[in-house]
Design a protein around this motif. Structure first.
Motif, PDB file in Angstrom:
ATOM      1  N   ASP A   1       0.837  -1.211   0.000  1.00 32.69           N
ATOM      2  CA  ASP A   1       0.000   0.000   0.000  1.00 32.69           C
ATOM      3  C   ASP A   1       0.868   1.255   0.000  1.00 32.69           C
ATOM      4  OD1 ASP A   1      -1.973  -1.886   0.263  1.00 32.69           O
ATOM      5  OD2 ASP A   1      -2.755  -1.129   2.158  1.00 32.69           O
TER       6      ASP A   1
ATOM      7  N   THR B   1      -7.524  -1.441  -6.589  1.00 34.27           N
ATOM      8  CA  THR B   1      -7.471  -1.983  -5.233  1.00 34.27           C
ATOM      9  C   THR B   1      -8.868  -2.156  -4.664  1.00 34.27           C
ATOM     10  OG1 THR B   1      -6.484  -1.727  -3.024  1.00 34.27           O
ATOM     11  CG2 THR B   1      -7.284   0.289  -4.088  1.00 34.27           C
TER      12      THR B   1
ATOM     13  N   ASP C   1      -8.762  -2.271  -1.283  1.00 34.18           N
ATOM     14  CA  ASP C   1      -8.367  -1.782   0.029  1.00 34.18           C
ATOM     15  C   ASP C   1      -8.829  -0.324   0.172  1.00 34.18           C
ATOM     16  OD1 ASP C   1      -6.523  -0.290   1.872  1.00 34.18           O
ATOM     17  OD2 ASP C   1      -5.693  -2.301   2.173  1.00 34.18           O
TER      18      ASP C   1
END
Length: 162
Positions: free
Chosen positions: A63, A78, A80
């Motif tokens: 990240d 992503t 995330d």
């Protein structure tokens, strides 16, 4: 170098990304460079446009690598949400594997929902995870990635083809 003459690049948060083959196909078609970032070795196609980046196994190392490079003209793939938030703030286009774009307007709500669900899971109120990834998700992703690349090209960003 002027911002508008920078190449379009795609950063993939790759450890659990279900659409890597689709990303490679779209990147080759558009001549866009892809960085496949993970904590472990992943097989990637032999291509001058696709570069594998293996980071340390430290917490959020992938990240951090992506977020440090996110900018206008970059597309980040992503699921995330905290990473998506960091990259949106840096000016990057961010797309989830289901084709859902993250924007300044949507990422705050996504973070709040994530935190709420995390709390409910911790209390045992919610035990299931996300729904299974579908062909419809894959199709929506392909469309969203194509739209993002074409929008950046119209804005003056170029391909990363060697």
């Amino acid at each position: 170098m002027s911002e508008t003459f920078q190449p379009i690049v795609v950063y993939v948060d790759a450890d659990a990304c279900p659409v890597k083959p689709e990303i490679y196909r779209v990147a080759e078609r558009h001549g866009v460079k892809v960085f496949v970032v993970s904590n472990a070795f992943l097989q990637v196609p032999q291509s001058l446009l696709i570069k594998r980046i293996v980071v340390s196994s430290g917490f959020d190392a992938a990240d951090d690598w992506i977020a440090e490079r996110a900018r206008r003209g970059a597309i980040v793939i992503t699921a995330d949400i905290p990473l998506a938030s960091r990259c949106v703030k840096a000016g990057a286009d961010v797309i989830g594997p289901t084709g859902k774009p993250f924007t300044e307007a949507s990422v705050g709500m996504a973070l709040a929902t994530r935190d709420l669900m995390e709390g409910l899971r911790a209390m045992g109120e919610v035990t299931g995870g996300p729904r299974p990834f579908s062909q419809k998700d894959r199709s929506a992703f392909l469309s969203a990635l194509d739209v993002a690349i074409n929008r950046l090209k119209r804005a003056g960003f170029g391909s990363g083809a060697p």
